[in-house]
Design an enzyme around this catalytic site. Structure first.
Site, mmCIF file in Angstrom:
data_model
loop_
_atom_site.group_PDB
_atom_site.id
_atom_site.type_symbol
_atom_site.label_atom_id
_atom_site.label_comp_id
_atom_site.label_asym_id
_atom_site.label_seq_id
_atom_site.Cartn_x
_atom_site.Cartn_y
_atom_site.Cartn_z
ATOM 1 N N LYS A 107 0.828 -1.210 0.000
ATOM 2 C CA LYS A 107 0.000 0.000 0.000
ATOM 3 C C LYS A 107 0.858 1.255 0.000
ATOM 4 C CE LYS A 107 -3.718 2.451 2.346
ATOM 5 N NZ LYS A 107 -3.083 3.754 2.055
ATOM 6 N N PHE A 136 14.270 -0.116 14.088
ATOM 7 C CA PHE A 136 14.224 -1.569 14.252
ATOM 8 C C PHE A 136 15.574 -2.237 14.055
ATOM 9 C CE2 PHE A 136 9.719 -0.799 13.806
ATOM 10 C CZ PHE A 136 9.177 -1.734 14.675
ATOM 11 N N HIS A 161 21.026 12.315 8.609
ATOM 12 C CA HIS A 161 20.216 11.471 7.732
ATOM 13 C C HIS A 161 20.182 12.038 6.325
ATOM 14 C CE1 HIS A 161 18.649 9.667 11.474
ATOM 15 N NE2 HIS A 161 18.344 8.641 10.707
ATOM 16 N N HIS A 162 19.658 11.236 5.409
ATOM 17 C CA HIS A 162 19.465 11.657 4.022
ATOM 18 C C HIS A 162 18.452 12.803 3.945
ATOM 19 C CE1 HIS A 162 15.682 9.364 4.290
ATOM 20 N NE2 HIS A 162 16.430 8.455 4.912
ATOM 21 N N LYS A 182 14.477 12.553 4.539
ATOM 22 C CA LYS A 182 13.848 12.313 5.844
ATOM 23 C C LYS A 182 13.012 13.518 6.239
ATOM 24 C CE LYS A 182 14.630 10.558 10.478
ATOM 25 N NZ LYS A 182 13.511 9.611 10.294
ATOM 26 N N GLY A 239 13.451 10.128 14.986
ATOM 27 C CA GLY A 239 12.840 9.399 16.097
ATOM 28 C C GLY A 239 13.874 8.670 16.923
#
Length: 233
Positions: A30, A99, A131-132, A135, A141
């Protein structure tokens, strides 16, 4: 295991590849313009969408009795609401800012170091995350989770992107093309510095950890964390 992928960007595509390599089946991919057709056949949903879609995605999964692994950040002001809905629907839920197995070990090191540094007033804690440029949220986070780990184990009470006041942790958020994610925690005094750092080399670690969490949660009920998955408690 049948997986619904909610969000089919770069992370979703890496998750798909790793899930297929581990013998799983993707029954729904999705994106913003597709429906939830296939969700009823899913054993678990993995959400790496966008902040504005996360709550709707998670809510739909709970009402369809599908466990949720959520790696989307930037929506966590509604986290408690989703926990209550999970409990109401007798569902299963893991939401994590990261994760990656390595990052979750890093979270534990960060909390342990914060406890050791808590009484050493000569050291000031600061953080940096890179970060890239795609983001959407800043700080990340993961950086917020690291800051909370320090706050829970020290005299610090808040984090800020601005000039830090007493008992605040300054987080410097940088956006650089193609950087998957780098997080540094630094304690500096006039005489020396102590630094711990995690550097992601690619998205593989984030995706693998999400799939492992999905494998773990199937058949369970309740709200869990990666500490449960990795038996770090």
């Amino acid at each position: 295991m049948k997986i619904a992928l909610l969000g089919y960007g770069k992370m979703g595509q890496v998750i798909e590849r790793i899930a297929l390599e581990r013998g799983h089946e993707i029954v729904l991919k999705k994106d913003q313009d597709t429906s939830f057709d296939g969700l009823d056949r899913a054993d678990v949903a993995i959400d790496f969408s966008i902040p504005s879609a996360a709550v709707s995605n998670i809510t739909t999964c709970f009402t369809h009795k599908v466990p949720v692994i959520s790696g989307t950040t930037g929506w966590l002001e509604q986290y408690d609401e989703m926990v209550q809905l999970c409990q109401k629907e007798d569902g299963a839920f893991i939401s994590s800012s990261n994760f990656s197995l390595g990052v979750n070990i890093f979270f534990e090191l960060n909390a342990y170091l914060a406890k050791m540094m808590a009484k050493l007033d000569s050291y000031k804690a600061t953080m940096e995350e890179i970060h890239h440029i795609q983001k959407l949220d800043a700080p990340s986070g993961t950086a917020i989770s690291l800051a909370k780990g320090i706050i829970e184990n020290s005299h610090y009470t808040n984090w800020t992107l601005e000039q830090a006041q007493t008992h605040e942790i300054h987080i410097e958020a940088k956006r650089i093309t193609t950087v998957p994610g780098t997080h540094t925690v630094n304690y500096s005094s006039e005489v020396d510095s102590i630094e711990i750092k995690h550097t992601a080399h690619n998205r593989e670690g984030f995706a693998l950890g999400a799939v492992i969490a999905a494998e773990w949660i199937v058949g369970k009920k309740g709200v869990f964390s990666m500490k449960d998955v990795l038996e770090l408690k």
